[in-house]
Design a protein around this motif. Sequence first.
Motif, short mmCIF file in Angstrom:
data_model
loop_
_atom_site.label_atom_id
_atom_site.label_comp_id
_atom_site.label_asym_id
_atom_site.label_seq_id
_atom_site.Cartn_x
_atom_site.Cartn_y
_atom_site.Cartn_z
N GLN A 202 29.37 28.28 37.22
CA GLN A 202 30.66 27.67 37.84
C GLN A 202 31.74 28.39 38.18
N THR A 203 31.59 29.91 37.79
CA THR A 203 32.66 31.07 37.58
C THR A 203 31.41 32.36 38.59
N LEU A 204 30.80 31.89 38.48
CA LEU A 204 29.66 33.08 39.53
C LEU A 204 29.93 34.21 40.13
N ILE A 205 30.09 34.96 40.03
CA ILE A 205 30.26 35.34 41.54
C ILE A 205 29.42 37.02 42.06
N VAL A 206 29.08 38.16 43.17
CA VAL A 206 28.29 38.41 42.89
C VAL A 206 28.31 40.15 42.05
N ASP A 207 29.39 40.35 41.53
CA ASP A 207 30.48 41.30 40.35
C ASP A 207 29.37 41.00 39.09
N ASP A 208 29.18 40.03 39.37
CA ASP A 208 28.58 39.38 37.73
C ASP A 208 27.17 39.36 37.54
N LEU A 209 26.67 39.57 38.74
CA LEU A 209 25.26 39.35 38.72
C LEU A 209 24.56 41.01 38.79
N ILE A 210 25.40 41.40 39.80
CA ILE A 210 25.51 43.22 39.70
C ILE A 210 25.13 43.58 37.80
N THR A 211 26.45 42.52 37.40
CA THR A 211 26.58 42.91 35.69
C THR A 211 25.28 42.86 35.08
N PHE A 212 24.28 41.79 35.71
CA PHE A 212 23.84 41.06 34.28
C PHE A 212 22.63 41.62 34.94
N PHE A 213 22.12 42.24 36.28
CA PHE A 213 21.32 42.41 36.29
C PHE A 213 20.75 43.65 35.62
N ALA A 214 22.18 45.04 35.54
CA ALA A 214 22.46 45.94 35.53
C ALA A 214 21.80 46.11 33.74
N LEU A 215 22.60 44.52 32.71
CA LEU A 215 22.76 45.13 31.10
C LEU A 215 21.05 44.31 31.03
N ALA A 216 20.36 43.78 32.41
CA ALA A 216 18.93 43.53 31.87
C ALA A 216 18.13 44.88 31.58
N ALA A 217 18.65 45.79 32.42
CA ALA A 217 17.99 46.99 33.24
C ALA A 217 17.83 47.64 31.77
N TRP A 218 18.79 47.94 31.64
CA TRP A 218 19.12 48.86 30.03
C TRP A 218 18.66 47.87 28.76
N LEU A 219 18.37 47.03 29.28
CA LEU A 219 18.05 46.31 27.62
C LEU A 219 16.44 47.15 27.69
N LYS A 220 15.99 47.09 28.61
CA LYS A 220 14.63 47.17 29.01
C LYS A 220 14.43 48.49 28.66
N VAL A 221 14.97 49.80 29.33
CA VAL A 221 15.30 51.33 28.96
C VAL A 221 15.51 51.29 27.26
N ILE A 222 16.68 50.24 26.54
CA ILE A 222 16.42 50.34 25.35
C ILE A 222 15.18 49.65 24.51
N LEU A 223 14.22 48.74 25.29
CA LEU A 223 13.16 48.35 24.53
C LEU A 223 11.95 49.61 24.88
N LEU A 224 12.15 49.66 25.97
CA LEU A 224 10.42 50.68 26.32
C LEU A 224 10.98 52.14 25.24
#
Length: 182
Positions: free
Chosen positions: A149-171
Amino acid sequence: MRKIIRRSTVILQNSLYNLLLPAINILLASLVIRLTSKTLWGGFVDVLVVVQFTAQVAAWGNKEYLLRGFSRQPATMPHQWQAAFYPRLLIACPLILLADAKIFIWLLGLIIAASFDVLILYRKAFFYAIRVELIAALGVAIVIVARYQTLIVDDLITFFALAAWLKVILLGYRFRDVLGFT
Protein backbone atom coordinates in the motif's frame (compact mmCIF):
# COMPACT_ATOMS: atom_id res chain seq x y z
CA MET A 1 23.25 -46.17 -15.51
CA ARG A 2 24.09 -44.47 -12.22
CA LYS A 3 26.56 -42.21 -14.01
CA ILE A 4 23.91 -41.12 -16.52
CA ILE A 5 21.45 -40.33 -13.74
CA ARG A 6 24.08 -38.32 -11.86
CA ARG A 7 25.04 -36.34 -14.96
CA SER A 8 21.41 -35.76 -15.85
CA THR A 9 20.73 -34.49 -12.35
CA VAL A 10 23.62 -32.03 -12.57
CA ILE A 11 22.43 -30.82 -15.98
CA LEU A 12 18.88 -30.44 -14.72
CA GLN A 13 19.96 -28.53 -11.61
CA ASN A 14 22.21 -26.23 -13.66
CA SER A 15 19.38 -25.54 -16.09
CA LEU A 16 16.96 -24.83 -13.28
CA TYR A 17 19.45 -22.50 -11.62
CA ASN A 18 19.99 -20.56 -14.86
CA LEU A 19 16.26 -20.25 -15.53
CA LEU A 20 15.33 -19.40 -11.97
CA LEU A 21 16.42 -15.76 -11.86
CA PRO A 22 14.46 -14.68 -14.95
CA ALA A 23 11.43 -16.58 -13.67
CA ILE A 24 11.72 -14.95 -10.25
CA ASN A 25 11.97 -11.51 -11.83
CA ILE A 26 8.82 -12.16 -13.86
CA LEU A 27 6.96 -13.32 -10.76
CA LEU A 28 8.11 -10.34 -8.70
CA ALA A 29 7.18 -7.97 -11.53
CA SER A 30 3.73 -9.54 -11.72
CA LEU A 31 3.36 -9.25 -7.96
CA VAL A 32 4.28 -5.56 -7.91
CA ILE A 33 2.06 -4.76 -10.91
CA ARG A 34 -0.89 -6.70 -9.49
CA LEU A 35 -0.62 -5.18 -6.01
CA THR A 36 0.37 -1.64 -6.98
CA SER A 37 0.71 -0.37 -10.53
CA LYS A 38 2.53 -0.71 -13.81
CA THR A 39 3.91 2.77 -13.24
CA LEU A 40 5.69 1.74 -10.06
CA TRP A 41 7.26 -1.29 -11.71
CA GLY A 42 8.14 0.80 -14.76
CA GLY A 43 9.94 3.32 -12.58
CA PHE A 44 11.84 0.51 -10.93
CA VAL A 45 12.72 -1.13 -14.25
CA ASP A 46 14.55 2.05 -15.29
CA VAL A 47 16.96 1.44 -12.43
CA LEU A 48 16.89 -2.37 -12.66
CA VAL A 49 18.07 -2.42 -16.27
CA VAL A 50 21.06 -0.17 -15.60
CA VAL A 51 22.08 -2.01 -12.44
CA GLN A 52 21.69 -5.48 -13.98
CA PHE A 53 23.53 -4.43 -17.14
CA THR A 54 26.42 -2.99 -15.15
CA ALA A 55 26.65 -6.13 -13.02
CA GLN A 56 26.62 -8.21 -16.21
CA VAL A 57 29.45 -6.15 -17.71
CA ALA A 58 31.47 -6.64 -14.53
CA ALA A 59 31.02 -10.42 -14.83
CA TRP A 60 31.82 -10.80 -18.55
CA GLY A 61 34.29 -13.58 -19.20
CA ASN A 62 34.85 -14.25 -15.52
CA LYS A 63 33.22 -17.67 -15.40
CA GLU A 64 34.91 -19.12 -18.47
CA TYR A 65 38.33 -17.75 -17.54
CA LEU A 66 38.19 -19.07 -14.00
CA LEU A 67 36.76 -22.47 -14.95
CA ARG A 68 39.77 -23.00 -17.19
CA GLY A 69 42.11 -21.92 -14.42
CA PHE A 70 40.43 -24.08 -11.80
CA SER A 71 40.65 -27.10 -14.09
CA ARG A 72 44.34 -26.53 -14.76
CA GLN A 73 45.36 -25.74 -11.19
CA PRO A 74 42.66 -26.70 -8.68
CA ALA A 75 44.98 -26.18 -5.71
CA THR A 76 45.22 -22.45 -6.45
CA MET A 77 41.47 -21.94 -6.79
CA PRO A 78 41.16 -19.48 -3.87
CA HIS A 79 43.99 -17.36 -5.21
CA GLN A 80 42.62 -17.42 -8.76
CA TRP A 81 39.13 -16.46 -7.62
CA GLN A 82 40.39 -13.62 -5.45
CA ALA A 83 42.72 -12.35 -8.18
CA ALA A 84 39.79 -12.15 -10.60
CA PHE A 85 37.35 -10.78 -8.03
CA TYR A 86 39.03 -7.59 -6.85
CA PRO A 87 39.63 -5.98 -10.26
CA ARG A 88 35.96 -6.54 -11.12
CA LEU A 89 34.97 -4.59 -8.05
CA LEU A 90 36.93 -1.67 -9.45
CA ILE A 91 34.44 -1.50 -12.32
CA ALA A 92 31.76 -0.50 -9.83
CA CYS A 93 33.80 2.10 -7.95
CA PRO A 94 33.41 5.00 -10.41
CA LEU A 95 29.65 4.49 -10.28
CA ILE A 96 29.56 5.75 -6.71
CA LEU A 97 29.92 9.21 -8.24
CA LEU A 98 26.95 8.68 -10.55
CA ALA A 99 24.57 6.55 -8.54
CA ASP A 100 22.51 6.95 -5.43
CA ALA A 101 24.07 5.17 -2.42
CA LYS A 102 21.32 2.52 -2.34
CA ILE A 103 21.77 1.79 -6.03
CA PHE A 104 25.53 1.50 -5.58
CA ILE A 105 25.10 -0.85 -2.61
CA TRP A 106 22.69 -2.96 -4.68
CA LEU A 107 25.11 -3.05 -7.61
CA LEU A 108 27.98 -4.03 -5.35
CA GLY A 109 25.90 -6.86 -3.91
CA LEU A 110 25.00 -8.10 -7.39
CA ILE A 111 28.62 -8.04 -8.55
CA ILE A 112 29.81 -9.91 -5.48
CA ALA A 113 26.97 -12.45 -5.68
CA ALA A 114 27.66 -13.01 -9.39
CA SER A 115 31.31 -13.69 -8.62
CA PHE A 116 30.19 -16.87 -6.86
CA ASP A 117 28.59 -18.24 -10.06
CA VAL A 118 31.85 -19.83 -11.15
CA LEU A 119 32.19 -21.58 -7.79
CA ILE A 120 28.60 -22.79 -8.00
CA LEU A 121 29.34 -24.21 -11.43
CA TYR A 122 32.75 -25.68 -10.60
CA ARG A 123 31.56 -27.33 -7.40
CA LYS A 124 28.16 -28.18 -8.84
CA ALA A 125 26.46 -26.47 -5.90
CA PHE A 126 23.32 -25.79 -7.91
CA PHE A 127 20.86 -27.07 -5.34
CA TYR A 128 22.33 -24.78 -2.70
CA ALA A 129 22.31 -21.82 -5.10
CA ILE A 130 18.70 -22.53 -6.06
CA ARG A 131 17.72 -22.47 -2.40
CA VAL A 132 19.59 -19.19 -1.90
CA GLU A 133 17.79 -17.60 -4.87
CA LEU A 134 14.42 -18.82 -3.61
CA ILE A 135 15.06 -17.57 -0.07
CA ALA A 136 16.07 -14.13 -1.36
CA ALA A 137 13.08 -13.95 -3.71
CA LEU A 138 10.69 -15.09 -1.02
CA GLY A 139 12.03 -12.39 1.28
CA VAL A 140 11.45 -9.72 -1.37
CA ALA A 141 7.97 -11.06 -2.13
CA ILE A 142 6.98 -11.08 1.54
CA VAL A 143 8.09 -7.49 2.01
CA ILE A 144 6.31 -6.41 -1.18
CA VAL A 145 3.08 -8.01 -0.01
CA ALA A 146 3.43 -6.55 3.48
CA ARG A 147 4.14 -3.02 2.24
CA TYR A 148 2.25 -2.88 -1.06
CA GLN A 149 0.00 0.00 0.00
CA THR A 150 2.92 2.37 0.58
CA LEU A 151 5.44 0.89 -1.85
CA ILE A 152 7.64 3.28 -3.82
CA VAL A 153 10.56 2.74 -6.22
CA ASP A 154 13.07 3.50 -3.47
CA ASP A 155 11.59 0.67 -1.40
CA LEU A 156 12.00 -1.79 -4.26
CA ILE A 157 15.63 -0.72 -4.67
CA THR A 158 16.17 -1.33 -0.97
CA PHE A 159 14.47 -4.75 -1.02
CA PHE A 160 16.41 -5.91 -4.07
CA ALA A 161 19.66 -4.62 -2.57
CA LEU A 162 18.98 -6.50 0.66
CA ALA A 163 18.21 -9.64 -1.33
CA ALA A 164 21.51 -9.30 -3.22
CA TRP A 165 23.41 -8.96 0.05
CA LEU A 166 21.55 -11.90 1.56
CA LYS A 167 22.79 -13.95 -1.40
CA VAL A 168 26.32 -12.66 -0.81
CA ILE A 169 26.18 -13.74 2.83
CA LEU A 170 24.73 -17.18 2.12
CA LEU A 171 27.03 -17.89 -0.83
CA GLY A 172 29.99 -16.47 1.06
CA TYR A 173 29.26 -18.90 3.87
CA ARG A 174 29.03 -21.82 1.45
CA PHE A 175 32.31 -20.90 -0.25
CA ARG A 176 34.11 -19.61 2.82
CA ASP A 177 37.12 -21.79 2.05
CA VAL A 178 37.71 -19.86 -1.18
CA LEU A 179 37.30 -16.58 0.69
CA GLY A 180 39.88 -17.72 3.21
CA PHE A 181 37.45 -18.11 6.13
CA THR A 182 37.78 -21.84 6.76
